[in-house]
Write an enzyme that holds these catalytic residues in place. Structure first.
Site, PDB file in Angstrom:
ATOM      1  N   CYS A   1      -7.154   1.778  12.007  1.00 28.94           N
ATOM      2  CA  CYS A   1      -8.559   1.443  11.744  1.00 28.94           C
ATOM      3  C   CYS A   1      -9.251   0.975  13.009  1.00 28.94           C
ATOM      4  CB  CYS A   1      -8.665   0.389  10.655  1.00 28.94           C
ATOM      5  SG  CYS A   1      -7.617  -1.014  10.947  1.00 28.94           S
TER       6      CYS A   1
ATOM      7  N   ALA B   1       0.833  -1.216   0.000  1.00 31.51           N
ATOM      8  CA  ALA B   1       0.000   0.000   0.000  1.00 31.51           C
ATOM      9  C   ALA B   1       0.860   1.255   0.000  1.00 31.51           C
ATOM     10  CB  ALA B   1      -0.913   0.004   1.223  1.00 31.51           C
ATOM     11  N   GLY B   2       0.329   2.320  -0.618  1.00 33.58           N
ATOM     12  CA  GLY B   2       1.073   3.552  -0.834  1.00 33.58           C
ATOM     13  C   GLY B   2       1.456   4.333   0.414  1.00 33.58           C
TER      14      GLY B   2
HETATM   15  C1  LIG Z   1      -0.364  -4.966   7.808  1.00 30.24           C
HETATM   16  C2  LIG Z   1      -1.415  -4.169   7.112  1.00 30.24           C
HETATM   17  N1  LIG Z   1      -2.193  -4.765   6.203  1.00 30.24           N
HETATM   18  C3  LIG Z   1      -3.148  -4.104   5.539  1.00 30.24           C
HETATM   19  C4  LIG Z   1      -3.385  -2.756   5.738  1.00 30.24           C
HETATM   20  C5  LIG Z   1      -4.513  -2.083   5.016  1.00 30.24           C
HETATM   21  O1  LIG Z   1      -4.083  -1.115   4.142  1.00 30.24           O
HETATM   22  P1  LIG Z   1      -5.044   0.126   3.716  1.00 30.24           P
HETATM   23  O2  LIG Z   1      -5.278   0.906   4.965  1.00 30.24           O
HETATM   24  O3  LIG Z   1      -4.246   0.827   2.675  1.00 30.24           O
HETATM   25  O4  LIG Z   1      -6.295  -0.420   3.173  1.00 30.24           O
HETATM   26  C6  LIG Z   1      -2.588  -2.078   6.674  1.00 30.24           C
HETATM   27  C7  LIG Z   1      -2.805  -0.633   6.945  1.00 30.24           C
HETATM   28  O5  LIG Z   1      -2.737  -0.175   8.045  1.00 30.24           O
HETATM   29  C8  LIG Z   1      -1.577  -2.800   7.370  1.00 30.24           C
HETATM   30  O6  LIG Z   1      -0.803  -2.208   8.288  1.00 30.24           O
END
Ligand SMILES: Cc1ncc(COP(=O)(O)O)c(C=O)c1O
Length: 370
Positions: free
Chosen positions: A315, A192-193
């Site tokens: 999140c 992810a960016g």
């Molecule tokens: C280990 C991990 N996987 C997946 C994600 C999800 O990425 P995004 O928030 O870009 O959807 C995150 C983001 O915090 C992460 O730390």
């Protein structure tokens, strides 16, 4: 402001902002349009894909550009799990993976979740107990909260020998560990960016060519039928520019590791207890629990002192829930999850930042003991 929440998102550096500013007048066009405006946008999109592939040690044709890490994880998990009866994962996955694993279980699949007690990654023997040709594995490379590094190369080797398919959540690994997917032997890897100075909402899922993947969304045949919807060229330009700088991030890791160790030593001296320190870790994160404190209160108090840290994954920290990762890592010490603070460093972090953060911690922690 002292920003120490780089595992949530890391600042956008000037070269990335510049690339996006320059692309702005071109990137609005639909890259699937066949006219000249569309073709210009397509060129930018494909250059960005090349840069993402370059950072991953992969071929551009195998990179599916997505709307962020979660979507990339969903696509990857579903891709490797298709046609399998068992899915092996861990107890400490990000919700982007954990919820896809839960969906697999709801649909009648057998799920095994391996523990990472105190931050010790599952051994290859533990993983091997569950692997056969009907099995898929969905596992993270680096844990978002404790920084635990999982031995993905060894897992990939084992999966290959047993005929199991492997998805790796590389979201926190990119920019912190060297990645060479061409030689890894995984079947799908998500990144992810915003974890490397690109925009949020820009991600990628690398898919091995022989993997038969169904898109997560219903729609058109963009991204070779693997991700429908008009691609966001502008965000991808930013993501690509950030990927071009990944090497610089890797070079900074030893410096950050030393800063993290200093932070940790001081905080332990003031009563903090390190989380997840029984296994190999990336050098960008310190995760400590403070007995008698509530993590969200500590984070808020530090915020008032001008220091940005978090209790865990962004999140879930919005919901102020105790960290699911730490609950799983410390089944016999549940207090740790509710009183944890994650301090994560990035290439912008200086000695002075760490010194200032420590002063703020000292000031806040003194209130409780005083
Ligand atoms: C280990 C991990 N996987 C997946 C994600 C999800 O990425 P995004 O928030 O870009 O959807 C995150 C983001 O915090 C992460 O730390």
């Amino acid at each position: 402001v002292i920003y120490l929440d780089h595992h949530a998102a890391t600042p956008t550096p000037e070269p990335v902002l510049r690339a996006m500013r320059e692309a702005g007048p071109i990137a609005w066009a639909n890259p699937s349009s066949t006219h000249s405006a569309g073709r210009a946008s397509r060129r930018l999109l494909e250059e960005a894909r090349d840069a993402v592939a370059g950072a991953l040690g992969a071929k551009s044709a195998d990179v599916v550009l997505t709307g962020g890490g979660t979507e990339a994880c969903n696509l990857g998990v579903r891709g490797v799990a298709k046609g399998k009866t068992r899915l092996v994962s861990t107890e400490v996955e990000h919700p982007a993976v954990a919820e896809s694993v839960a969906r697999f279980a709801r649909n009648g699949g057998e799920v095994v979740r391996l523990p990472l007690h105190r931050g010790r990654p599952p051994s290859t023997e533990a993983l091997g107990e569950h692997l056969d040709a009907d099995t898929a594995v969905a596992i993270q490379w680096v844990n978002h909260e404790a920084g635990t590094i999982l031995p993905i190369e060894a897992y990939a080797n084992l999966c290959e020998r047993r005929g199991a398919s492997l998805f790796v959540d590389g979201t926190q690994a990119l920019g912190k560990l060297p990645i060479d997917l061409g030689n890894l032997g995984a079947h799908a890897v998500a990144v992810a960016g915003q974890k490397i100075g690109g925009p949020a909402g820009a991600g990628a899922c690398w898919l091995r060519r022989d993997l038969d993947v169904e898109p997560v969304l219903d729609g058109g045949s963009q991204e070779r039928g693997r991700r429908p919807g008009t691609p966001d060229t502008l965000s991808m330009v930013g993501f690509g520019a950030a990927c071009a700088l990944v090497e610089d991030r890797l070079l900074e890791q030893p410096r950050l590791s030393a800063l993290r160790d200093r932070l940790e030593q001081e905080l332990v001296a003031w009563g903090g207890v390190c989380n997840g320190d029984r296994g190999p870790r990336v050098g960008t994160v310190a995760n400590l629990s403070f007995a008698g404190w509530e993590g969200p209160l500590l984070v808020a108090a530090l915020d008032l002192e001008g220091v940005c840290v978090s209790t865990g994954a962004a999140c879930s920290s919005g919901l102020q829930e105790p960290s699911a990762v730490l609950r799983a890592m410390y089944p016999d010490e549940q207090w740790r999850a509710g009183s944890a603070v994650r301090i994560s460093l990035g290439i912008e972090t200086t000695d002075a930042d760490v010194a200032a953060a420590l002063r703020a911690f000292e000031c806040v922690l003194a209130r409780k003991s005083g």
